[in-house]
Design an enzyme around this catalytic site. Structure first.
Site, PDB file in Angstrom:
ATOM      1  N   GLY A  10       0.810  -1.220   0.000  1.00  0.00           N
ATOM      2  CA  GLY A  10       0.000   0.000   0.000  1.00  0.00           C
ATOM      3  C   GLY A  10       0.840   1.264   0.000  1.00  0.00           C
ATOM      4  N   TYR A 136     -13.219   1.179  12.233  1.00  0.00           N
ATOM      5  CA  TYR A 136     -11.800   1.527  12.100  1.00  0.00           C
ATOM      6  C   TYR A 136     -11.194   1.921  13.446  1.00  0.00           C
ATOM      7  CZ  TYR A 136      -7.611   3.421   9.858  1.00  0.00           C
ATOM      8  OH  TYR A 136      -6.317   3.659   9.464  1.00  0.00           O
ATOM      9  N   TYR A 150       0.079  -8.811  24.623  1.00  0.00           N
ATOM     10  CA  TYR A 150       1.200  -9.689  24.231  1.00  0.00           C
ATOM     11  C   TYR A 150       2.500  -9.222  24.887  1.00  0.00           C
ATOM     12  CZ  TYR A 150      -0.915 -12.943  20.956  1.00  0.00           C
ATOM     13  OH  TYR A 150      -1.649 -13.983  20.422  1.00  0.00           O
TER      14      TYR A 150
END
Ligand code: UDP
Length: 304
Positions: A10, A136, A150
């Site tokens: 992109g 979004y 994480y």
């Protein structure tokens, strides 16, 4: 160094890929890609961030896969939400198995209708959880939360950036993919009306892509950034009406400004507080808006 870059074909990804040296695998579904310009040595795999599987090990896993144009993501809300939830999960698992450095490109959108401008990283945001932009902004927020989980649970070396309205060559101008800078440049070069949503008093702070690359590379390669988040943007707020006038002037265009109804949930103001990036990364934008627009206009002139 081995890199796995989701969304690497992109706008942002292709610029980053060009600036990196090493063994680069790009995973991209090409859903929003119009200007596909990747160096020939890059391995391109057409897949989505949620579904890609691999047993390979990487030094860096970078997640840039998103549909960042509001009109476009509002038309694809499920896909948008999934690439920043299931997709982030999949990318994190790949990073965990490699014990890689994980870099995520979040968004200034996570601040929503921010009440503090320029907005610092420790501002929590003001977001409508069920609004049309939530596919979004809420999924980006969830990604950030999962990434920090994480970090806390597995000690993974995660780094989060929040880019603010990055622009430059290869930013799409067409249809629902068009972001404001590239769309206004296109309209001005074609002599079409410049379409302003609302009264044009809403603001954004624009960052030229080379400055984004520099900040991103500092985020990748600086030691000791585990669990850190950085605004990557400009603190210079610009009204959309002034952006339109500037682009008309720089292109010597005869285009007229046309006011259209405002976009739903359009944040009224946006600018980045970059104190943290200045202090820790030693980074600040170098290319001012007029210079960045000139470079972008030159690129578009020969392509449209
Ligand atoms: N905008 C506009 N006309 C356009 C496209 C965008 O007035 O044709 C405005 C939009 O309402 C917003 C700003 O420009 O206030 C930035 O829009 P963009 O789609 O680039 O991204 P956003 O910053 O909203 O995510």
């Amino acid at each position: 160094m081995k890199y796995l870059i989701f969304g690497g074909a992109g706008f942002l990804g292709s610029h980053l890929v060009e600036s990196l040296e090493g063994d680069i695998t790009v995973v991209d579904d090409l859903s929003t890609v119009k200007y596909l310009e990747l160096p020939p040595n890059v391995k391109l795999i057409k897949d989505r961030v949620e579904t890609f599987k691999t047993n390979e090990k990487f030094d860096f896993v970078i997640h840039l896969a998103a549909r960042p144009s509001p009109e476009d993501y509002m038309q694809h809300p499920v896909e948008t939400a999934l690439s920043n939830s299931l997709g982030t999960y999949n990318a994190l698992e790949i990073a965990r198995k490699s014990d890689a450095i994980f870099l995520y490109s979040s968004s200034s959108e996570i601040y929503g209708h921010a009440e503090i401008i320029p907005t610092p990283e420790d501002y929590w945001g003001k977001v409508n959880p069920i609004g049309v932009r939530s596919c979004y902004d809420e999924s980006k927020r969830f990604s950030e939360s999962l990434i920090m989980s994480y970090f806390r649970e597995y000690g993974l070396d995660v780094r989060i950036q929040r880019p603010f309205n990055v622009y430059g060559p290869r930013l799409r101008e067409d249809g629902s993919y068009g972001r404001v800078v590239s769309r206004f440049i296109y309209q001005a070069l074609k002599g079409e009306d410049i379409t302003i949503f609302g009264d044009g008093n809403q603001t954004r702070a624009f960052l030229y892509v080379s400055d984004w690359i520099e900040a991103t590379k500092k985020m990748l390669f600086t030691q000791g950034l585990k669990g850190e988040v950085f605004n990557v943007g400009s603190d210079k707020e610009v009204k959309i009406i002034d952006l339109a006038k500037m682009i008309i002037r720089l292109t010597n265009s005869n285009s007229k400004i046309k006011f259209l109804p405002p976009r739903a949930d359009d944040p009224p103001r946006r600018a980045a507080d970059i104190t943290k990036a200045k202090k820790i990364l030693g980074w600040e934008p170098k290319v001012d808006l007029e210079e960045g627009l000139k470079r972008t206009i030159e690129w578009f002139k020969v392509r449209i």
